[in-house]
Design a protein around this motif. Structure first.
Motif, PDB file in Angstrom:
ATOM      1  N   GLY A  39       0.800  -1.222   0.000  1.00 61.20           N
ATOM      2  CA  GLY A  39       0.000   0.000   0.000  1.00 61.20           C
ATOM      3  C   GLY A  39       0.829   1.265   0.000  1.00 61.20           C
ATOM      4  N   ASP A  40       1.906   1.275   0.783  1.00 61.90           N
ATOM      5  CA  ASP A  40       2.743   2.478   0.816  1.00 61.90           C
ATOM      6  C   ASP A  40       3.430   2.725  -0.524  1.00 61.90           C
ATOM      7  OD1 ASP A  40       4.344   0.218   1.187  1.00 61.90           O
ATOM      8  OD2 ASP A  40       5.815   1.281   2.414  1.00 61.90           O
ATOM      9  N   THR A  41       3.791   1.667  -1.214  1.00 60.80           N
ATOM     10  CA  THR A  41       4.406   1.815  -2.536  1.00 60.80           C
ATOM     11  C   THR A  41       3.390   2.366  -3.533  1.00 60.80           C
ATOM     12  OG1 THR A  41       5.856  -0.056  -2.065  1.00 60.80           O
ATOM     13  CG2 THR A  41       5.632   0.590  -4.372  1.00 60.80           C
ATOM     14  N   ILE A  42       2.187   1.822  -3.503  1.00 57.89           N
ATOM     15  CA  ILE A  42       1.121   2.303  -4.393  1.00 57.89           C
ATOM     16  C   ILE A  42       0.817   3.769  -4.095  1.00 57.89           C
ATOM     17  CG2 ILE A  42      -1.305   2.033  -5.031  1.00 57.89           C
ATOM     18  CD1 ILE A  42      -0.933  -1.004  -4.350  1.00 57.89           C
ATOM     19  N   ASN A  43       0.687   4.104  -2.801  1.00 53.48           N
ATOM     20  CA  ASN A  43       0.421   5.493  -2.421  1.00 53.48           C
ATOM     21  C   ASN A  43       1.542   6.418  -2.869  1.00 53.48           C
ATOM     22  OD1 ASN A  43      -2.002   4.833  -1.261  1.00 53.48           O
ATOM     23  ND2 ASN A  43      -1.244   4.845   0.832  1.00 53.48           N
ATOM     24  N   GLY A  44       2.782   5.964  -2.773  1.00 51.35           N
ATOM     25  CA  GLY A  44       3.920   6.777  -3.210  1.00 51.35           C
ATOM     26  C   GLY A  44       3.884   7.062  -4.697  1.00 51.35           C
ATOM     27  N   ILE A  45       3.529   6.071  -5.480  1.00 50.03           N
ATOM     28  CA  ILE A  45       3.430   6.257  -6.928  1.00 50.03           C
ATOM     29  C   ILE A  45       2.326   7.258  -7.258  1.00 50.03           C
ATOM     30  CG2 ILE A  45       2.796   5.108  -9.104  1.00 50.03           C
ATOM     31  CD1 ILE A  45       4.193   2.572  -7.915  1.00 50.03           C
ATOM     32  N   ILE A  46       1.192   7.096  -6.598  1.00 48.43           N
ATOM     33  CA  ILE A  46       0.078   8.017  -6.836  1.00 48.43           C
ATOM     34  C   ILE A  46       0.448   9.420  -6.385  1.00 48.43           C
ATOM     35  CG2 ILE A  46      -2.298   8.568  -6.148  1.00 48.43           C
ATOM     36  CD1 ILE A  46      -2.736   5.484  -6.044  1.00 48.43           C
ATOM     37  N   LYS A  47       1.085   9.515  -5.234  1.00 49.26           N
ATOM     38  CA  LYS A  47       1.483  10.821  -4.703  1.00 49.26           C
ATOM     39  C   LYS A  47       2.421  11.541  -5.669  1.00 49.26           C
ATOM     40  CE  LYS A  47       2.345  10.744  -0.340  1.00 49.26           C
ATOM     41  NZ  LYS A  47       3.012  10.605   0.964  1.00 49.26           N
ATOM     42  N   LYS A  48       3.315  10.790  -6.294  1.00 44.40           N
ATOM     43  CA  LYS A  48       4.244  11.382  -7.256  1.00 44.40           C
ATOM     44  C   LYS A  48       3.505  11.979  -8.453  1.00 44.40           C
ATOM     45  CE  LYS A  48       7.794   8.820  -8.121  1.00 44.40           C
ATOM     46  NZ  LYS A  48       8.690   7.795  -8.680  1.00 44.40           N
ATOM     47  N   HIS A  49       2.439  11.305  -8.873  1.00 46.53           N
ATOM     48  CA  HIS A  49       1.695  11.761 -10.049  1.00 46.53           C
ATOM     49  C   HIS A  49       0.746  12.919  -9.754  1.00 46.53           C
ATOM     50  CE1 HIS A  49       3.228   8.845 -12.846  1.00 46.53           C
ATOM     51  NE2 HIS A  49       2.970   7.863 -12.002  1.00 46.53           N
ATOM     52  N   ILE A  50       0.319  13.061  -8.524  1.00 46.41           N
ATOM     53  CA  ILE A  50      -0.658  14.112  -8.208  1.00 46.41           C
ATOM     54  C   ILE A  50      -0.051  15.241  -7.381  1.00 46.41           C
ATOM     55  CG2 ILE A  50      -2.585  12.490  -8.351  1.00 46.41           C
ATOM     56  CD1 ILE A  50      -2.725  12.565  -5.276  1.00 46.41           C
ATOM     57  N   ARG A  51       1.237  15.228  -7.226  1.00 48.95           N
ATOM     58  CA  ARG A  51       1.942  16.200  -6.385  1.00 48.95           C
ATOM     59  C   ARG A  51       1.614  17.650  -6.732  1.00 48.95           C
ATOM     60  NH1 ARG A  51       8.108  15.007  -5.798  1.00 48.95           N
ATOM     61  NH2 ARG A  51       7.082  13.155  -6.492  1.00 48.95           N
ATOM     62  N   ASN A  52       1.486  17.961  -7.997  1.00 42.16           N
ATOM     63  CA  ASN A  52       1.300  19.349  -8.431  1.00 42.16           C
ATOM     64  C   ASN A  52      -0.160  19.794  -8.479  1.00 42.16           C
ATOM     65  OD1 ASN A  52       4.072  19.668  -8.739  1.00 42.16           O
ATOM     66  ND2 ASN A  52       4.002  18.788 -10.795  1.00 42.16           N
ATOM     67  N   LEU A  53      -1.076  18.905  -8.123  1.00 41.05           N
ATOM     68  CA  LEU A  53      -2.490  19.276  -8.146  1.00 41.05           C
ATOM     69  C   LEU A  53      -2.855  20.086  -6.903  1.00 41.05           C
ATOM     70  CD1 LEU A  53      -4.103  15.925  -9.356  1.00 41.05           C
ATOM     71  CD2 LEU A  53      -3.554  17.941 -10.706  1.00 41.05           C
ATOM     72  N   HIS A  54      -3.990  20.755  -6.974  1.00 46.19           N
ATOM     73  CA  HIS A  54      -4.512  21.525  -5.849  1.00 46.19           C
ATOM     74  C   HIS A  54      -4.813  20.588  -4.681  1.00 46.19           C
ATOM     75  CE1 HIS A  54      -7.459  23.879  -3.525  1.00 46.19           C
ATOM     76  NE2 HIS A  54      -6.797  24.936  -4.000  1.00 46.19           N
ATOM     77  N   PHE A  55      -4.721  21.123  -3.467  1.00 42.83           N
ATOM     78  CA  PHE A  55      -4.939  20.351  -2.252  1.00 42.83           C
ATOM     79  C   PHE A  55      -6.270  19.589  -2.282  1.00 42.83           C
ATOM     80  CE2 PHE A  55      -7.169  20.369   1.849  1.00 42.83           C
ATOM     81  CZ  PHE A  55      -6.380  19.464   2.540  1.00 42.83           C
ATOM     82  N   VAL A  56      -7.323  20.241  -2.717  1.00 44.50           N
ATOM     83  CA  VAL A  56      -8.644  19.606  -2.746  1.00 44.50           C
ATOM     84  C   VAL A  56      -8.633  18.406  -3.695  1.00 44.50           C
ATOM     85  CG1 VAL A  56     -11.083  19.951  -3.325  1.00 44.50           C
ATOM     86  CG2 VAL A  56      -9.823  21.743  -2.127  1.00 44.50           C
ATOM     87  N   MET A  57      -8.017  18.550  -4.854  1.00 40.74           N
ATOM     88  CA  MET A  57      -7.934  17.448  -5.821  1.00 40.74           C
ATOM     89  C   MET A  57      -7.088  16.300  -5.275  1.00 40.74           C
ATOM     90  SD  MET A  57      -9.861  17.898  -8.360  1.00 40.74           S
ATOM     91  CE  MET A  57      -9.262  16.595  -9.386  1.00 40.74           C
ATOM     92  N   ARG A  58      -5.953  16.648  -4.648  1.00 37.83           N
ATOM     93  CA  ARG A  58      -5.102  15.599  -4.066  1.00 37.83           C
ATOM     94  C   ARG A  58      -5.871  14.824  -3.001  1.00 37.83           C
ATOM     95  NH1 ARG A  58      -1.125  19.734  -3.324  1.00 37.83           N
ATOM     96  NH2 ARG A  58      -1.394  19.414  -1.090  1.00 37.83           N
ATOM     97  N   THR A  59      -6.604  15.542  -2.160  1.00 34.41           N
ATOM     98  CA  THR A  59      -7.377  14.899  -1.103  1.00 34.41           C
ATOM     99  C   THR A  59      -8.461  14.008  -1.683  1.00 34.41           C
ATOM    100  OG1 THR A  59      -6.950  16.794   0.329  1.00 34.41           O
ATOM    101  CG2 THR A  59      -8.760  15.322   0.963  1.00 34.41           C
TER     102      THR A  59
END
Length: 114
Positions: A39-59
């Protein structure tokens, strides 16, 4: 020697009979364990791809991935694994289940979860 093998095979079939009603739960446990390990690996990959999005979108994406993504993976993969487990010959089922969980334990150890 043949008697010993026959007795061992009969014991494995008897254990498989005990396990058979719980194949769905065994599969669910294996899938959930793998999701915990990776799960942490999957979350890390997703986090890398959505890093530049607005806080609301990331959430929103995080909630969707955690609530629905992992849930869907569990709902679809557990029955798939269970359907494969029932195809295993009865005299081999206990050994295969034991090996699956040993393998999951090794994966957890390598990811420093143990």
């Amino acid at each position: 020697m043949n008697e010993v093998l026959n007795s061992l095979s009969a014991l494995m079939v008897e254990i498989a009979k005990w396990l058979s009603p719980y194949i769905q739960e065994i599969a669910l446990t294996a899938v959930a364990s793998l999701l915990v390990i990776y799960g942490d690996t999957i979350n890390g990959i997703i986090k890398k791809h959505i890093r530049n999005l607005h806080f609301v979108m990331r959430t929103l994406i995080f909630v969707l991935v955690c609530a629905f993504g992992y849930g869907m993976l569990t709902v679809f993969l557990a029955p798939l694994l269970a359907s494969q487990l029932v195809l295993i010959p009865k005299h081999m089922l206990p050994v295969v289940i034991l090996l699956v969980f040993i393998f999951i334990g090794i994966l957890a150890e390598r990811k420093k979860h143990l």
